[in-house]
Each structure stands twice: as structure tokens, then as C-alpha cells.
Motif scaffolding. Structure first.
Motif, PDB file in Angstrom:
ATOM      1  N   MET A 180       0.828  -1.205   0.000  1.00 10.60           N
ATOM      2  CA  MET A 180       0.000   0.000   0.000  1.00 10.60           C
ATOM      3  C   MET A 180       0.868   1.263   0.000  1.00 10.60           C
ATOM      4  O   MET A 180       1.760   1.396   0.840  1.00 10.60           O
ATOM      5  CB  MET A 180      -0.882  -0.038   1.261  1.00 10.60           C
ATOM      6  CG  MET A 180      -1.907   1.065   1.370  1.00 10.60           C
ATOM      7  SD  MET A 180      -3.040   1.136  -0.018  1.00 10.60           S
ATOM      8  CE  MET A 180      -3.877  -0.419   0.094  1.00 10.60           C
ATOM      9  N   GLU A 225       2.192   4.923   0.833  1.00  6.73           N
ATOM     10  CA  GLU A 225       2.134   5.564   2.160  1.00  6.73           C
ATOM     11  C   GLU A 225       0.925   6.475   2.329  1.00  6.73           C
ATOM     12  O   GLU A 225       0.344   6.561   3.411  1.00  6.73           O
ATOM     13  CB  GLU A 225       3.421   6.381   2.368  1.00  6.73           C
ATOM     14  CG  GLU A 225       4.406   5.670   3.285  1.00  6.73           C
ATOM     15  CD  GLU A 225       5.592   6.543   3.612  1.00  6.73           C
ATOM     16  OE1 GLU A 225       6.683   6.099   3.284  1.00  6.73           O
ATOM     17  OE2 GLU A 225       5.398   7.661   4.147  1.00  6.73           O
ATOM     18  N   GLN A 230      -1.904   4.719   3.857  1.00  2.00           N
ATOM     19  CA  GLN A 230      -1.694   3.905   5.058  1.00  2.00           C
ATOM     20  C   GLN A 230      -2.277   4.602   6.280  1.00  2.00           C
ATOM     21  O   GLN A 230      -1.569   5.158   7.118  1.00  2.00           O
ATOM     22  CB  GLN A 230      -0.209   3.619   5.250  1.00  2.00           C
ATOM     23  CG  GLN A 230       0.341   2.622   4.241  1.00  2.00           C
ATOM     24  CD  GLN A 230       1.815   2.342   4.434  1.00  2.00           C
ATOM     25  OE1 GLN A 230       2.380   2.627   5.482  1.00  2.00           O
ATOM     26  NE2 GLN A 230       2.463   1.786   3.428  1.00  2.00           N
ATOM     27  N   ASP A 281      -2.743  -8.228   2.759  1.00  2.00           N
ATOM     28  CA  ASP A 281      -2.740  -6.823   2.322  1.00  2.00           C
ATOM     29  C   ASP A 281      -4.150  -6.226   2.390  1.00  2.00           C
ATOM     30  O   ASP A 281      -4.343  -5.102   2.865  1.00  2.00           O
ATOM     31  CB  ASP A 281      -2.208  -6.715   0.886  1.00  2.00           C
ATOM     32  CG  ASP A 281      -0.682  -6.734   0.845  1.00  2.00           C
ATOM     33  OD1 ASP A 281      -0.066  -6.513   1.908  1.00  2.00           O
ATOM     34  OD2 ASP A 281      -0.104  -6.972  -0.232  1.00  2.00           O
ATOM     35  N   SER A 291      -5.332  -5.904   6.068  1.00  3.33           N
ATOM     36  CA  SER A 291      -4.624  -4.856   6.818  1.00  3.33           C
ATOM     37  C   SER A 291      -5.328  -3.510   6.686  1.00  3.33           C
ATOM     38  O   SER A 291      -5.456  -2.769   7.666  1.00  3.33           O
ATOM     39  CB  SER A 291      -3.183  -4.713   6.320  1.00  3.33           C
ATOM     40  OG  SER A 291      -2.453  -5.843   6.647  1.00  3.33           O
ATOM     41  N   ILE A 292      -5.789  -3.191   5.477  1.00  2.86           N
ATOM     42  CA  ILE A 292      -6.396  -1.862   5.308  1.00  2.86           C
ATOM     43  C   ILE A 292      -7.781  -1.787   5.947  1.00  2.86           C
ATOM     44  O   ILE A 292      -8.307  -0.704   6.158  1.00  2.86           O
ATOM     45  CB  ILE A 292      -6.439  -1.413   3.823  1.00  2.86           C
ATOM     46  CG1 ILE A 292      -7.258  -2.369   2.972  1.00  2.86           C
ATOM     47  CG2 ILE A 292      -5.049  -1.231   3.261  1.00  2.86           C
ATOM     48  CD1 ILE A 292      -7.496  -1.833   1.563  1.00  2.86           C
ATOM     49  N   ASN A 304       3.833  -4.654   3.811  1.00  3.42           N
ATOM     50  CA  ASN A 304       3.567  -4.126   5.148  1.00  3.42           C
ATOM     51  C   ASN A 304       3.147  -5.288   6.053  1.00  3.42           C
ATOM     52  O   ASN A 304       1.995  -5.377   6.461  1.00  3.42           O
ATOM     53  CB  ASN A 304       2.465  -3.064   5.080  1.00  3.42           C
ATOM     54  CG  ASN A 304       2.777  -2.001   4.035  1.00  3.42           C
ATOM     55  OD1 ASN A 304       3.831  -1.384   4.063  1.00  3.42           O
ATOM     56  ND2 ASN A 304       1.872  -1.804   3.088  1.00  3.42           N
TER      57      ASN A 304
END
Lengths: 299, 421
Positions: A134, A136, A139, B257, B260-261, B286
Motif C-alpha cells: 500500500m 504511504e 496507510q 494486504d 490490513s487496510i 507491510n
């Protein structure tokens, strides 16, 4: 089937918001791919079976551009333009030669390029899956709406897709270019006789369709892993969307994509083992009730 | 009539004998010598293209690395090993055809079967017919070696097993659940044979190790699904305290992924059995801290220097981390070389006899050794454990090792239940 869970979800604002937005998100990317597919079919009367590969190229272009520039905006715009340019060359050099040919010949050309592009991706980017991560800018913790959860990146995705849908609708229905495209779709010989370069129109429409697929790939890349052959599954769903919405109708593609997204999203709560089946069942019902699709023109 | 030979016939006999001796010296002895130096051809049916190409690539790399070392040390009495690899593209019928071709046309004396489960079962049937020595190196499906009806005398398996993983995973997860009070669990696994079997075994053993656990929901995304939004939103709605998943590779990366968001890992503990493999760990940009995972392959586990050295050598040679498939193939070659040295032979019967019950020193062993169990011709004692992730190397800093005594006890009961013992 779990009707209790489905009813309980409809009774909860947070569940409705989360599932509905989830459906919208899935639908938006589908729309971008299906809209290009529908536009190409509506104008050129060819089914671009290679459209999923253009989505894949968009994702890989965006991945590379993001890694080179570190800027997601450059990656998205560059990927869309890059795929558009590729689509234009492909249409002029290969597809234009099979217009009016048997659909099997068109299928063969497209299938050949699906295999070629899958192998090219493996040679250039490797056989192993890749992930971009993703950017930044996005985020951030998800936004809460009426107890429902909506990720920031998906807000952006919904926004940009709605802008593209509006711009596309405006282009097709309100501008001179749109009129020419519609005229070329209905009667290319007469359009050509009026002094309009229909080859340019067809090439332009194919490039625009490719750009939309490339844009979808670029928008998907922060949350979807990249692998050679990744365009196939989205191609199948895009065909379902275009069949539901009506082949050749961009508005139909939007409605069809959103309906599929919502059917899948709520279907996973009420029919967890039949989510895919539900999608095909929905398509079958639409075909029985309205064979030309929700927005398709009766023949 | 006399049977005594005349001097002339003696002379002729002598000349013929001398001629035969010369012919033997000229033709026969070099023939024997050539046989002694003839390379040992090992066939490797595997998957080198498509979505799981990494399975075949990393398997081939590990085999190649082991063979180079073996050949450099002189081979088997001067005989060097040659590897012949064939790509099945993940199709079981091609895996079977390739195996047959490798033995019948390519002259391979041994098969290292680096096919996934679908292909491995097809290869097993070819091995049953051709009776060459074979070691499966990638199929984790327990029945391949556990079910006596499927077993073949010359086929061995050098792979972590589904049942072993399920027991270790459930024991670890059950303990974490007790310590953290995680009672409401959900599962999210790919909707095909591996996903269903793995998840049902995990749930069965989790309830054995921690009877307080309740499964409050299931999500079954398709294999290679691109968009997990509908599954993630369902998990968010179900609000489990813990989530088990056997998604793998790119599918797991996309799931993590996308989850996570949504902030999923802030409200749910993820137990992802296939996370701790470098291919996956390095792909997630991430990587959230605190994901529980089994150790598929890590250079830091087992903790010995030999394991780290092997991983470093692999990375130096191939510019990539080894995978779970890589260590399994490397271990298979260690077993094969040990059996060859023990028998000084490539005979399938002799090698099979030597392999049954053989224990070797290995960097991949839980206690520095791994055993090829005689009764079902499969490996036990390999390193297997669970831990929690951090976003950078060593990715899983602390590993809770699986207890082989517990594994073997529960496995024996499972075999009885399944009618395998």
C-alpha cells in the motif's frame, strides 16, 4: 444457507455499511474492466477475449512505475496510458485484420496473445508472484461509517471509478467524439463515406478500452498480488457483468458490476457455500427475463 | 571314435581362445569400465510453469545444489549424478507421462518426485508399475504414505505431512488460546481439497487441545481468488477473537494486504500456517507484527549453524531465499546419498531396504537428525514449530518447537481412526 445471518446483517447498520461498501469496491474494479470490454464490443462488434491480459499488463506496469518513481499517481496514469498504447498497436496490427471474421478466428488471435503475454510477463517480471504494498498516502486506519468499516484506499478507488464512469458517460453521450463512435458502431460504411476515418475511431475505442483495463489493474495492484495469468479470473467475471448489463452498454456495465459486487458481498453472509453459484444464478435469471441484458438493446 | 583333440584343433582352439581374450580386452573390459562410469540419471518430474512454478524452481535448485556437492566429492564410486527435469505444468496426467518417459526413455534409475499432491498420486501409480526408487518431496497429503492401499514398496516421502502440521498447529494454537482467552474462532481457507482437509484437521485437533474453543464462522474463498473483500467483511461482522487460515503464497499475500487496510488484525489474532516461508514473508510489503505462523522454512529455525549456512549458500547461488520445498528436496537428496553410500548401489530394492528406518544427521532435523520411518516410508523428526511474525528479518524471532512425542501419539490414534493402522 444461513438466512438468520443474512437477516441479522440487514438488521445491523454496521453490517449493511460494511457489506455494501465491500460490494461497491469489488464492483468498481469489475466495472472498469467490463466497461472497456463492453465499449469495444459495442463499437467494433468483436469480443476481446484478451481483455484480462490488458488488466494484467496494467498491474505490472503500475508495479514497475511505482518502484521506479515511488509515486502512485505516476504509476496509475503511466500504466493506463501504457496499456492504451499497447492496445492501439495490437488493434492496428492484429485485431483489425480479423474484423468481420468468424468469432473462432478472433478467439484464436486473442487466445494466442493471452499465452504470449503470460509468457512475456514471466520473462520480464519472473514466474513468482509479486506484491506492491500500500502506498504511504493510503496507510491510514479505516474510516468508520455508522459502525461499518471502509478503508481509505477503497474510498479513493470508489471516487476515481465514479469520476471515470461519469467522464466516459459524458464522452459517449454528450460530445462529438461520442457521436462519431456511436455512428461508427451503427454503420461504419456510412460513417466512413461521410469522411470520418473509421480505422482511427476503432483504434481509439480499442485503446480507450485497453486504458480502462490498465487503469483497473493499476488500481488493484496495492491490494492484489501479481502473477502471470492473473487476468483470467477477472475476464470471466467481466463477461458475466457485460451479459447482465447488456453487451455494448457502459451504463449496463456499471449497474451489472455493482449488482455482482453486492450479490457476492451479501451472498457470502447468507449463502457462504454458494457465492459463485449465486452470481451465475443471477446472470441466468437476467438472461431469461431479459436476454439482451438489463441495458442492452433488443434485437 | 576318439575324443582326443588333434594338435591342429588344439592350435585352432588356442587361437580362438586368444582371439576371444583379445576381444574381451578390447571390448568387454572397457564396457565394464564404461558401466562403472556411466552417470546415474535421476528424473525429476515437477511444476516449472504456471502459478506454482516456484515449487519446481526451488525444488530443482535444491536438488542441483546437493548433486553438485555429491559429484564434487567423487560421486558413487566414480559415477556422477545427472539430473533430468520435466515440467508437468501442474497436470497429473503429464506428471505420470513424464515419469514414465524419464524412466523408459531417458534412462533414469531414480525418481525424485517434486510434484504437488495432485501429481504425486499419479506418479505413485507409475512407480508401482515401474518399480524404480522414488522419493516424493512436495506432496503434504498424509494419505500418500499413511494409507497402506496407496503405499508402494519403492516409494518414499520426504515432506512435512498434513497430519503432523495439524497436530503441532492445534497444540500451539490451543495453548495460545488458553493463555489469551481466545474462545471464538473462525476459519478462512481456500476452497479445494488441501484447504478443506487442512482446516478440518486443525479444527478437530484444536478442540482436542482446547475444548473451550468454538468455531463461529467459516469463509471459503476460491483458490487463486483475487479479491477477498467479501470474506474480510464477513470476518469483520462475525468478530472472531482468532482466525485460522491455510491460504498460501500470493493468495495469502493478497488476503493479508486487503485485511490490513480494514484493520482486521487489530481485532483478530491471525493464525496463518503458511506465512513463515520467505517467498510469502518478503512479498508482503507491510507485514503486520504478531501473525502466528508455522515455520515452513526459516534460516533461523532450526537454529543450528548448518541450516543457516545451507540457506546462505542457496541464496548466494540463486539470488533468492530457499522455500519449504527447497529444504524438503535437499533432505531427500541427503537420504538418497546416505542410502547409496550404504549399499554402493542404485538398485531400487537395495536402496529401499537401506532407506527403511534410516536415521541421518541433517540441518533440518528437530534434534539434528531425521528418520525415514520404516512402517510407512515417510520422514519424522524434522524441525516444525510455530511463532509470531515481525516485519523484518528474522521474521519469526522466537519459535515454539513442535513436540514429536505428542505428534506421534496423536498420529497413531489418527491412523487407527482412519483405518490405516
Amino acid at each position: 444457507m444461513d438466512f438468520d445471518a443474512l437477516l441479522s446483517c440487514f438488521g445491523s447498520a454496521s453490517c449493511v455499511v460494511t457489506q455494501a461498501t465491500g460490494g461497491l469496491i469489488s464492483g468498481m474494479l469489475l466495472f472498469l474492466v467490463a466497461a472497456g470490454l463492453s465499449l469495444i464490443f459495442g463499437t467494433l462488434k468483436v469480443t476481446n477475449f484478451m481483455h484480462g491480459s490488458l488488466y494484467m499488463l496494467g498491474a505490472y506496469f503500475a508495479y514497475t512505475l511505482y518502484n521506479l518513481s515511488g509515486n502512485y499517481a505516476i504509476a496509475v496514469v503511466g500504466a493506463a496510458l501504457g496499456v492504451g498504447a499497447f492496445a492501439l498497436v495490437f488493434e492496428r496490427v492484429f485485431m483489425s485484420r480479423v474484423y468481420g471474421s468468424d468469432v473462432l478466428l478472433q478467439l484464436l488471435v486473442c487466445y494466442g496473445f493471452i499465452l504470449i503475454l503470460d509468457d512475456v510477463v514471466k520473462i520480464v517480471w519472473g514466474a513468482e508472484f509479486l506484491a506492491m504494498g500500500m502506498p504511504e498516502t493510503f496507510q491510514h486506519p479505516p474510516v468508520m461509517i455508522a459502525g461499518g468499516v471502509l478503508p481509505v484506499f477503497y474510498l479513493f478507488l470508489i471516487g476515481i471509478t465514479l469520476v471515470v464512469a461519469a467522464a466516459l458517460g459524458f464522452l459517449i453521450t454528450k460530445t462529438r467524439i461520442g457521436k462519431i463512435v456511436r455512428a461508427a458502431a451503427v454503420n461504419p460504411t456510412m460513417t466512413s463515406a461521410l469522411g470520418i476515418n473509421t480505422a482511427l475511431v476503432f483504434g481509439g475505442v480499442f485503446a480507450l478500452g485497453g486504458m480502462l483495463a490498465g487503469l483497473a489493474g493499476a488500481l488493484a495492484v496495492p491490494v492484489r498480488s501479481l502473477v502471470s495469468g492473473m487476468g483470467f479470473s477477472i475476464l470471466i467475471e467481466s463477461f458475466i457483468v457485460t451479459v447482465i448489463g447488456g453487451m455494448g452498454s457502459v451504463a449496463g456495465a456499471l449497474v451489472g458490476a455493482l449488482l455482482i459486487g453486492l450479490v457476492r458481498s451479501f451472498g457470502t453472509i447468507g449463502f457462504p457455500l454458494f457465492t459463485d453459484g449465486l452470481m451465475f444464478l443471477f446472470m441466468t435469471i437476467v438472461l431469461i427475463v431479459r436476454p439482451s441484458g438489463l441495458f442492452g438493446k433488443d434485437r | 571314435m576318439s575324443n582326443r583333440s588333434s594338435p591342429a584343433s588344439k592350435r585352432r582352439g588356442f587361437i580362438q581362445g586368444a582371439g576371444a581374450l583379445t576381444a574381451a580386452a578390447g571390448l568387454g573390459f572397457p564396457f565394464i569400465s564404461r558401466a562403472q562410469n556411466k552417470p546415474i540419471r535421476i528424473g525429476v518430474p515437477t511444476i516449472l510453469s504456471g502459478r506454482v512454478a516456484q515449487l519446481g524452481i526451488s525444488s530443482r535448485n535444491a536438488i542441483e545444489m546437493a548433486v553438485e556437492k555429491f559429484n564434487a566429492a567423487g560421486g558413487l564410486g566414480g559415477r556422477k549424478i545427472e539430473i533430468v527435469t520435466r515440467d508437468s505444468k501442474g497436470k497429473p496426467d503429464e506428471a505420470a507421462n513424464n515419469t514414465r518417459h524419464l524412466v523408459n526413455s531417458e534412462g533414469c534409475e531414480i525418481i525424485i518426485d517434486a510434484e504437488s499432491s495432485a501429481g504425486a498420486f499419479a506418479v505413485q501409480e507409475v512407480i508401482r508399475e515401474l518399480k524404480v526408487l522414488s522419493i516424493h518431496t512436495c506432496s503434504e497429503t498424509s494419505s500418500l504414505s499413511a494409507d497402506p492401499k496407496i503405499r508402494v514398496p519403492t516409494a518414499f516421502r520426504c515432506v512435512r505431512q498434513g497430519i503432523h502440521d495439524a497436530i503441532v498447529s492445534a497444540a500451539y494454537a490451543g495453548n495460545v488460546a488458553k493463555a489469551k482467552g481466545l474462545k471464538k474462532w473462525m476459519t478462512c481457507s481456500p476452497d479445494y481439497a488441501y484447504g478443506r482437509d487442512n482446516t478440518s484437521l486443525f479444527v478437530e485437533y484444536l478442540k482436542k487441545f482446547n475444548p473451550e474453543v468454538e468455531i463461529v464462522g467459516e469463509a471459503w474463498p476460491k483458490l487463486f481468488q483475487a479479491d477477498y473483500t467479501e470474506n474480510i467483511t464477513k470476518i469483520l461482522q462475525t468478530k472472531p477473537q482468532a482466525l485460522y487460515s491455510c491460504l498460501w503464497a500470493g493468495d495469502l499475500v493478497s488476503f493479508v494486504d486487503q485485511s490490513s487496510i480494514y484493520g482486521l488484525f487489530q481485532q483478530t489474532n491471525l493464525f496463518a500456517i503458511n506465512m513463515a516461508d520467505y517467498t510469502t514473508l518478503t512479498a508482503v510489503k507491510n507485514l503486520p507484527a504478531g501473525i502466528h505462523s508455522a515455520t515452513r522454512y526459516l534460516k533461523t529455525y532450526p537454529t543450528g549453524a548448518e541450516n543457516a549456512a545451507w540457506a546462505d549458500a542457496y541464496k548466494a547461488k540463486y539470488k533468492d531465499y530457499p522455500t519449504n520445498w527447497a529444504w524438503q528436496n535437499a533432505l531427500a537428496m541427503e537420504f538418497l546419498f546416505a542410502a547409496m553410500k550404504k549399499t554402493n548401489s542404485t538398485s531400487a530394492t537395495k536402496l529401499a531396504e537401506a532407506l527403511r528406518g534410516l536415521t541421518i544427521k541433517s540441518p533440518f532435523g528437530a534434534d539434528g537428525t531425521v528418520t525415514m520411518r520404516a512402517e510407512d516410508q515417510t520422514v519424522i523428526g524434522y524441525a516444525i514449530g510455530w511463532g509470531t511474525t515481525i516485519p523484518k528479518e528474522p521474521y519469526v524471532p522466537s519459535v515454539v518447537p513442535g513436540d514429536w512425542k505428542t505428534i506421534l501419539e496423536h498420529e497413531a490414534q489418527w491412523k487407527k481412526k482412519m483405518g490405516y493402522a
